[in-house]
Motif scaffolding. Structure first.
Motif, PDB file in Angstrom:
ATOM      1  N   ILE A  58      -0.159  -2.618   7.635  1.00 54.03           N
ATOM      2  CA  ILE A  58       0.292  -1.235   7.076  1.00 54.03           C
ATOM      3  C   ILE A  58      -1.086  -1.059   6.412  1.00 54.03           C
ATOM      4  N   ALA A  59      -1.638   0.156   6.647  1.00 57.36           N
ATOM      5  CA  ALA A  59      -2.746   0.898   5.718  1.00 57.36           C
ATOM      6  C   ALA A  59      -2.933   2.301   5.563  1.00 57.36           C
ATOM      7  N   PRO A  60      -3.578   2.642   4.587  1.00 57.01           N
ATOM      8  CA  PRO A  60      -3.250   4.212   4.403  1.00 57.01           C
ATOM      9  C   PRO A  60      -4.238   4.779   5.670  1.00 57.01           C
ATOM     10  N   THR A  61      -3.699   5.966   6.129  1.00 61.26           N
ATOM     11  CA  THR A  61      -4.427   6.560   7.027  1.00 61.26           C
ATOM     12  C   THR A  61      -6.043   6.872   6.890  1.00 61.26           C
ATOM     13  N   GLU A  62      -6.206   7.180   5.378  1.00 58.98           N
ATOM     14  CA  GLU A  62      -7.513   7.549   4.977  1.00 58.98           C
ATOM     15  C   GLU A  62      -7.469   6.783   3.603  1.00 58.98           C
ATOM     16  N   GLY A  63      -8.913   6.422   3.223  1.00 60.90           N
ATOM     17  CA  GLY A  63      -9.155   5.931   2.139  1.00 60.90           C
ATOM     18  C   GLY A  63      -9.035   4.496   1.721  1.00 60.90           C
ATOM     19  N   HIS A  64      -9.224   3.927   0.501  1.00 61.42           N
ATOM     20  CA  HIS A  64      -9.044   2.682  -0.027  1.00 61.42           C
ATOM     21  C   HIS A  64      -7.909   2.542  -0.388  1.00 61.42           C
ATOM     22  N   PHE A  65      -7.053   1.294   0.141  1.00 62.25           N
ATOM     23  CA  PHE A  65      -5.844   1.108  -0.336  1.00 62.25           C
ATOM     24  C   PHE A  65      -5.393   1.259  -1.789  1.00 62.25           C
ATOM     25  N   VAL A  66      -6.096   0.345  -2.804  1.00 65.23           N
ATOM     26  CA  VAL A  66      -5.748   0.386  -4.027  1.00 65.23           C
ATOM     27  C   VAL A  66      -6.225   1.700  -4.772  1.00 65.23           C
ATOM     28  N   ARG A  67      -7.104   2.405  -4.329  1.00 71.59           N
ATOM     29  CA  ARG A  67      -7.463   3.561  -5.032  1.00 71.59           C
ATOM     30  C   ARG A  67      -6.703   4.653  -4.695  1.00 71.59           C
ATOM     31  N   GLU A  68      -6.321   4.586  -3.107  1.00 66.14           N
ATOM     32  CA  GLU A  68      -5.665   5.833  -2.650  1.00 66.14           C
ATOM     33  C   GLU A  68      -4.091   5.729  -2.570  1.00 66.14           C
ATOM     34  N   LEU A  98       0.600   6.715   5.954  1.00 67.24           N
ATOM     35  CA  LEU A  98       0.489   5.417   6.323  1.00 67.24           C
ATOM     36  C   LEU A  98       0.230   5.145   7.880  1.00 67.24           C
ATOM     37  N   HIS A  99      -0.628   4.154   8.189  1.00 66.73           N
ATOM     38  CA  HIS A  99      -0.920   3.537   9.536  1.00 66.73           C
ATOM     39  C   HIS A  99      -0.586   2.331   9.921  1.00 66.73           C
ATOM     40  N   THR A 100      -0.035   1.967  11.023  1.00 68.54           N
ATOM     41  CA  THR A 100       0.581   0.650  11.250  1.00 68.54           C
ATOM     42  C   THR A 100      -0.261  -0.032  12.518  1.00 68.54           C
ATOM     43  N   GLY A 101      -0.278  -1.121  12.524  1.00 66.96           N
ATOM     44  CA  GLY A 101      -0.962  -1.956  13.793  1.00 66.96           C
ATOM     45  C   GLY A 101      -0.587  -3.266  14.051  1.00 66.96           C
ATOM     46  N   ILE A 102      -0.782  -4.123  14.934  1.00 68.50           N
ATOM     47  CA  ILE A 102      -0.514  -5.436  15.383  1.00 68.50           C
ATOM     48  C   ILE A 102      -1.760  -6.103  15.540  1.00 68.50           C
ATOM     49  N   THR A 103      -1.805  -7.229  15.062  1.00 65.44           N
ATOM     50  CA  THR A 103      -3.122  -8.303  15.168  1.00 65.44           C
ATOM     51  C   THR A 103      -2.797  -8.981  16.362  1.00 65.44           C
ATOM     52  N   ASP A 104      -3.826  -9.398  17.065  1.00 62.72           N
ATOM     53  CA  ASP A 104      -3.825 -10.552  18.179  1.00 62.72           C
ATOM     54  C   ASP A 104      -4.471 -11.811  17.256  1.00 62.72           C
ATOM     55  N   THR A 105      -4.355 -12.779  18.393  1.00 60.73           N
ATOM     56  CA  THR A 105      -4.803 -14.283  17.771  1.00 60.73           C
ATOM     57  C   THR A 105      -6.366 -14.354  17.162  1.00 60.73           C
ATOM     58  N   ASN A 106      -6.932 -13.459  17.319  1.00 62.23           N
ATOM     59  CA  ASN A 106      -8.326 -13.088  17.062  1.00 62.23           C
ATOM     60  C   ASN A 106      -8.714 -12.246  15.946  1.00 62.23           C
ATOM     61  N   GLY A 107      -7.631 -11.470  15.356  1.00 65.95           N
ATOM     62  CA  GLY A 107      -7.776 -10.775  14.256  1.00 65.95           C
ATOM     63  C   GLY A 107      -7.821  -9.348  14.753  1.00 65.95           C
TER      64      GLY A 107
END
Length: 217
Positions: free
Chosen positions: A59-69, A76-85
């Motif tokens: 989970i990450a913000p759609t824009e900006g730096h997570f701590v600051r924004e 929010l935007h979501t994704g899935i990582t593979d075995t290589n990141g």
């Protein structure tokens, strides 16, 4: 904002800061050579580098730096990582495979380290799922309400659960059990960091002393 948050107790207060000061910001007493009520504690950050969180839900913000924004109400935007990141995520232009850009996010592991068979198949499952027509914008357009990044990630998780002969999770189940607790923690941490950055300290009453002796204060 990459500094570690430290908590120490003094004069009946919990004091949060990035480094231990020479004097207590509450009472002004010098801390050098004076024992603190408890050893300082480092507060772990709820954020991590998503590209190092393999086989995870991000989970990450759609824009900006997570701590600051991030303030708990950000898009929010979501994704899935593979075995290589590499982060697979669904956007208005279709499925993206990001090798960078998710260095500061919330990560939720989806696979236990000893699940070797699933880990070995993970990338194949993710590639096949991401190549389906329903994620091709020529066949079906991105919709913020019904066909979005969250649907993409949750549907993939449920596809994996099906291969493991486990029941699917509803959107509410997954959100309430895994997402909301981490978002709330991240929001509190972000507020804490902003307070410290602006005022050098964040001071609250130590709950253990609320009903005790406050003669020091």
């Amino acid at each position: 904002m990459d500094k570690s948050v430290i908590r120490f107790s003094h004069c009946g207060r919990n004091i949060y800061c990035f480094s231990i000061p020479e004097r207590c910001p509450q009472c002004g007493v010098g801390l050098g050579g004076r024992r603190l009520e408890e050893a300082p504690v480092s507060i772990p950050s709820p954020f991590s580098n998503g590209h190092k969180a393999l086989c995870s839900f991000l989970i990450a913000p759609t824009e900006g730096h997570f701590v600051r924004e991030f303030d708990g109400g950000s898009d929010l935007h979501t994704g899935i990582t593979d075995t290589n990141g590499v982060v697979y995520n669904y956007t208005k232009t279709g499925v993206r495979r990001d090798e960078y850009g998710w260095e500061r996010c919330i990560s939720i592991p989806l696979v236990q380290p000893d699940m070797y068979n699933l880990i070995n198949q993970w990338d194949r499952y993710l590639d096949k799922f991401s190549s389906a027509h329903m994620w091709d914008t020529q066949w079906q357009r991105f919709d913020e309400e019904k066909h979005n990044c969250y649907n993409f990630t949750l549907m993939f998780i449920n596809c994996v659960l099906a291969t493991e002969h486990k029941r699917a999770l509803s959107k509410d189940e997954f959100t309430n059990a895994f997402v909301l607790p981490r978002i709330k923690r991240a929001s509190k941490y972000s507020v804490l960091c902003r307070e410290i950055a602006e005022n050098h300290f964040y001071i609250v009453m130590d709950h253990k002393n609320r009903h005790g002796d406050h003669s020091e204060n």
